[in-house]
Scaffold this motif. Structure first.
Motif, PDB file in Angstrom:
ATOM      1  N   PHE A 102       5.370   1.353  10.348  1.00 19.22           N
ATOM      2  CA  PHE A 102       4.513   1.379   9.081  1.00 19.22           C
ATOM      3  C   PHE A 102       4.114   3.089   9.179  1.00 19.22           C
ATOM      4  CE2 PHE A 102      -0.071   0.592   7.532  1.00 19.22           C
ATOM      5  CZ  PHE A 102       0.370   0.516   6.035  1.00 19.22           C
ATOM      6  N   ALA A 103       3.953   3.554  10.513  1.00 20.85           N
ATOM      7  CA  ALA A 103       3.382   5.031  10.838  1.00 20.85           C
ATOM      8  C   ALA A 103       4.423   5.862  10.448  1.00 20.85           C
ATOM      9  CB  ALA A 103       3.234   5.107  12.259  1.00 20.85           C
ATOM     10  N   LEU A 104       5.740   5.660  10.636  1.00 17.72           N
ATOM     11  CA  LEU A 104       6.934   6.198  10.026  1.00 17.72           C
ATOM     12  C   LEU A 104       6.936   6.637   8.570  1.00 17.72           C
ATOM     13  CD1 LEU A 104       9.389   8.221  10.377  1.00 17.72           C
ATOM     14  CD2 LEU A 104      10.728   6.109  10.593  1.00 17.72           C
ATOM     15  N   SER A 105       6.610   5.349   7.953  1.00 13.77           N
ATOM     16  CA  SER A 105       6.538   4.968   6.284  1.00 13.77           C
ATOM     17  C   SER A 105       5.337   5.915   5.820  1.00 13.77           C
ATOM     18  CB  SER A 105       6.512   3.648   5.857  1.00 13.77           C
ATOM     19  OG  SER A 105       6.450   3.826   4.478  1.00 13.77           O
ATOM     20  N   LEU A 106       4.172   6.059   6.642  1.00 15.58           N
ATOM     21  CA  LEU A 106       3.231   6.798   6.098  1.00 15.58           C
ATOM     22  C   LEU A 106       3.435   8.243   6.296  1.00 15.58           C
ATOM     23  CD1 LEU A 106       0.278   7.252   5.630  1.00 15.58           C
ATOM     24  CD2 LEU A 106      -0.392   7.089   8.034  1.00 15.58           C
ATOM     25  N   LEU A 107       4.140   8.702   7.174  1.00 17.04           N
ATOM     26  CA  LEU A 107       4.666  10.406   7.299  1.00 17.04           C
ATOM     27  C   LEU A 107       5.542  10.655   5.982  1.00 17.04           C
ATOM     28  CD1 LEU A 107       5.294  13.051   8.781  1.00 17.04           C
ATOM     29  CD2 LEU A 107       6.942  12.037   9.934  1.00 17.04           C
TER      30      LEU A 107
ATOM     31  N   VAL B 109       0.684  -1.240  -0.030  1.00 21.92           N
ATOM     32  CA  VAL B 109       0.114   0.060  -0.094  1.00 21.92           C
ATOM     33  C   VAL B 109       0.761   1.106   0.029  1.00 21.92           C
ATOM     34  CG1 VAL B 109      -1.909  -1.054   1.065  1.00 21.92           C
ATOM     35  CG2 VAL B 109      -0.281  -0.240   2.359  1.00 21.92           C
ATOM     36  N   LEU B 110       2.303   1.086   0.435  1.00 22.37           N
ATOM     37  CA  LEU B 110       2.887   2.468   0.533  1.00 22.37           C
ATOM     38  C   LEU B 110       4.199   2.022  -0.419  1.00 22.37           C
ATOM     39  CD1 LEU B 110       2.898   3.050   4.303  1.00 22.37           C
ATOM     40  CD2 LEU B 110       1.537   4.592   2.629  1.00 22.37           C
ATOM     41  N   GLY B 111       5.196   3.111  -0.555  1.00 16.79           N
ATOM     42  CA  GLY B 111       6.261   2.837  -1.413  1.00 16.79           C
ATOM     43  C   GLY B 111       7.274   2.658  -0.357  1.00 16.79           C
TER      44      GLY B 111
END
Length: 328
Positions: free
Chosen positions: A219-224, A147-149
């Motif tokens: 995952f939260a850091l990647s989202l940021l 879902v994320l890079g």
């Protein structure tokens, strides 16, 4: 493999790809830096992959939107190290004027390691942060859907000596490891990638997603990082990142002096670094600082004038030097 011979072959590849002569040496050195620091997936192998795009450059990077400390750059498909250097310069210029520079860039070729750009900003005395996204190639621990890079992040802290530099992906392994394993047929580091059912796999052909480090905290850091390289600048995110040209990059320069009101930033950072250097592990060994191992590898390579290079990567480099940009 001698560093000199690698430089020569990379230079030949640049000439074969019609890279402007005054830019070729700069491009070579930026990719070579990744190899010297032991970041093989972002060094010569990355150069060999990106060389296929060198001839697709359309022009020089250009600011297309700006307001105060913020700016957006259309890189016009410029070669990655050239566009990254421009973005870093814009961020530094904004920081000098406003105390902060926050620059988004899109429509560029990719570059090698991020550290050299955050370090470039820190050399001006600013806190430097560099990050980018990618296609949706990463999933959370226990997940199966990307879902994320991969969303790598680097920061550099000015000190009285060299900047302290950290450079990492927000996944357990970068996608370059997967690409190289697919080319060579080698195994993946176990636990770093999963198949389409979410099961860990070391089979490069079966792998569909990289795994974000640190479970939901990572995952939260990647989202940021995703937001800072995507919607903040109205850039695509997740599945909407469909090519090199729709990938977002962000460069941040922060001036701690606030126009001269505060001093002592590098001095305080140096004190903290010295304190960390005096810390020890439970085995009594010194704590390894961010970027320390990469620097030691680069120093050793430069002292010996040589670096180990995978035979398959060397063959690809020879092919690029001969003007073949398609073979693997």
């Amino acid at each position: 493999m001698t560093i000199g011979s690698l430089r020569d072959l990379m230079g030949e590849a640049c000439r074969a790809a019609s890279v402007p002569k005054d830019k070729a040496e700069f491009v070579v050195e930026r990719y070579l830096a990744g190899e010297l620091r032991g970041r093989g997936a972002h060094g010569i192998a990355k150069f060999c992959f990106e060389a296929q795009f060198f001839s697709q450059r359309e022009g020089s990077p250009q600011i297309v939107r700006e307001h105060g400390a913020l700016a957006v750059i259309d890189a016009h498909r410029e070669i990655g190290p050239i566009s990254a250097a421009y973005a870093a310069e814009v961020a530094v210029g904004k920081a000098a004027e406003f105390g902060a520079g926050i620059v988004g860039m899109i429509n560029t070729q990719r570059y090698g390691i991020l550290a050299q750009w955050s370090e470039r900003i820190a050399e001006h005395g600013y806190l430097g942060v560099v990050m980018n996204t990618s296609r949706a190639e990463a999933t959370v621990h226990g997940g199966r859907s990307p879902v994320l890079g991969v969303n790598p992040l680097s920061f550099a802290i000015p000190t009285l000596n060299e900047p302290l530099v950290a450079d990492m992906s927000t996944t357990l392994a970068p996608m370059g490891v997967l690409w190289e394993a697919r080319r060579t047929g080698g195994p993946l580091p176990y636990g770093c990638f999963v198949d389409d059912r979410g099961n860990p796999t070391d089979d490069a052909d079966a792998a569909t997603s990289a795994v974000v480090f640190g479970e939901h905290r990572g995952f939260a850091l990647s989202l940021l990082v995703q937001i800072l390289t995507g919607s903040l600048f109205a850039f695509p995110m997740g599945a909407d990142v469909d090519s090199t040209w729709s990938t977002g990059y962000t460069f941040v320069a922060l001036d701690p002096s606030f126009g001269g009101q505060v001093t002592g930033f590098p001095e305080r950072n140096t004190q903290l670094v010295d304190a960390m250097r005096s810390a020890v592990t439970r085995d009594g060994a010194p704590v390894r600082l961010p970027g320390q191992m990469s620097k030691e590898r680069a120093d050793h390579a430069l002292a010996t004038g040589s670096v180990e290079l995978d035979a398959a990567v060397y063959r690809r480099l020879q092919a690029r030097a001969a003007g073949d940009f398609a073979s693997d």
